[in-house]
Design a protein around this motif. Sequence first.
Motif, PDB file in Angstrom:
ATOM      1  N   PRO A 153       1.771  10.468   2.490  1.00 49.33           N
ATOM      2  CA  PRO A 153       1.647   9.344   1.566  1.00 49.33           C
ATOM      3  C   PRO A 153       1.238   8.078   2.305  1.00 49.33           C
ATOM      4  CG  PRO A 153       3.951   9.686   2.101  1.00 49.33           C
ATOM      5  CD  PRO A 153       3.196  10.795   2.778  1.00 49.33           C
ATOM      6  N   PRO A 154       0.437   7.222   1.666  1.00 50.97           N
ATOM      7  CA  PRO A 154      -0.017   6.000   2.341  1.00 50.97           C
ATOM      8  C   PRO A 154       1.133   5.011   2.519  1.00 50.97           C
ATOM      9  CG  PRO A 154      -0.701   5.994   0.043  1.00 50.97           C
ATOM     10  CD  PRO A 154      -0.100   7.339   0.297  1.00 50.97           C
ATOM     11  N   LEU A 155       1.169   4.387   3.685  1.00 55.29           N
ATOM     12  CA  LEU A 155       2.204   3.393   3.980  1.00 55.29           C
ATOM     13  C   LEU A 155       1.616   2.027   4.329  1.00 55.29           C
ATOM     14  CD1 LEU A 155       4.688   5.602   6.048  1.00 55.29           C
ATOM     15  CD2 LEU A 155       4.934   4.834   3.673  1.00 55.29           C
ATOM     16  N   MET A 156       0.311   1.887   4.135  1.00 52.00           N
ATOM     17  CA  MET A 156      -0.368   0.593   4.264  1.00 52.00           C
ATOM     18  C   MET A 156      -1.192   0.366   3.002  1.00 52.00           C
ATOM     19  SD  MET A 156       0.290  -1.032   7.153  1.00 52.00           S
ATOM     20  CE  MET A 156      -1.093  -2.051   7.677  1.00 52.00           C
ATOM     21  N   ALA A 166      -5.446  -8.224   2.272  1.00 50.69           N
ATOM     22  CA  ALA A 166      -4.306  -9.130   2.078  1.00 50.69           C
ATOM     23  C   ALA A 166      -2.992  -8.358   2.113  1.00 50.69           C
ATOM     24  CB  ALA A 166      -4.454  -9.879   0.755  1.00 50.69           C
ATOM     25  N   GLY A 167      -2.993  -7.177   1.519  1.00 46.95           N
ATOM     26  CA  GLY A 167      -1.787  -6.353   1.525  1.00 46.95           C
ATOM     27  C   GLY A 167      -1.431  -5.882   2.922  1.00 46.95           C
ATOM     28  N   GLY A 212       5.407  -5.728  -1.303  1.00 44.21           N
ATOM     29  CA  GLY A 212       4.662  -5.625  -2.547  1.00 44.21           C
ATOM     30  C   GLY A 212       5.185  -4.518  -3.442  1.00 44.21           C
ATOM     31  N   PRO A 213       4.319  -3.936  -4.267  1.00 42.88           N
ATOM     32  CA  PRO A 213       4.766  -2.945  -5.253  1.00 42.88           C
ATOM     33  C   PRO A 213       5.049  -1.553  -4.682  1.00 42.88           C
ATOM     34  CG  PRO A 213       2.394  -3.265  -5.411  1.00 42.88           C
ATOM     35  CD  PRO A 213       2.889  -4.292  -4.437  1.00 42.88           C
ATOM     36  N   SER A 214       4.618  -1.289  -3.456  1.00 41.04           N
ATOM     37  CA  SER A 214       4.754   0.060  -2.891  1.00 41.04           C
ATOM     38  C   SER A 214       5.529   0.038  -1.581  1.00 41.04           C
ATOM     39  CB  SER A 214       3.367   0.677  -2.632  1.00 41.04           C
ATOM     40  OG  SER A 214       2.609   0.744  -3.835  1.00 41.04           O
TER      41      SER A 214
END
Length: 239
Positions: free
Chosen positions: A95-98, A103-104, A173-175
């Motif tokens: 799963p992506p962690l960046m 900006a994120g 953020g959201p994740s």
Amino acid sequence: MTEPYAPTATATRPQAGQPSRLYHTPLSPFSRKVRLVLAEKRIEVELAEERYWEQGPELFRRNPAGKIPVLRHDGMLLAESQAICEYLDETVPNPPLMPESAAGRYEVRRLCAWFDDKFNAEATRPVLNERVWKKVQKTGYPDSRMVKTGLAAIKAHIDYMHSLLEERRWLAGPSLTIADFAAAAHFSCLDYISDVDWDRSDLVRQWYATIKSRPAFRGVLADQVPGLHPAPHYAQLDF
């Protein structure tokens, strides 16, 4: 976890086909951050405990900077926890962690630096040095003033995290991102010795309870430091 630089040391190259191995110390937040990312990515890895304070030659052969963690992976020896984590995220994208946006990614890196630099200097390092490493290394008794200052810093950082979590689901953020694992790695080390005031913020407590319940956290919660038992609530998901 920093040791003196050895300018004449050179990193050894692992042989191709060797299993992945992480040279770590159980209560190192930098080691734990990498372990959490490895587990979240479901990358199998052997753990090899490194008594970094003994400054053995093997440590400098693996990493001339004399620091842990060091990850033997993909035929390479990888050092520096943030660089390792981002390498793993790029090479094992799920799963992506960046975040996808620049900006994120900036915000994740900013918060990782916040915890690995500022939080570590003000809270993790002084408290663990006085309450854990002096005992393990037999270098003296805790300095109560250093501990008191570190505990006050933890509360100030919790207040900052509370302000972030009032606006966000996760710290950056959201994740879920590497920033959450960086923060959780530091807090888990301090929680081992029951030095986090979880009553200070329900939002921070809920954030930690959520991340602590992830399968990736199981290995960290199983850690034991010889002669130093974890707090009774340390491995409990409902604390």
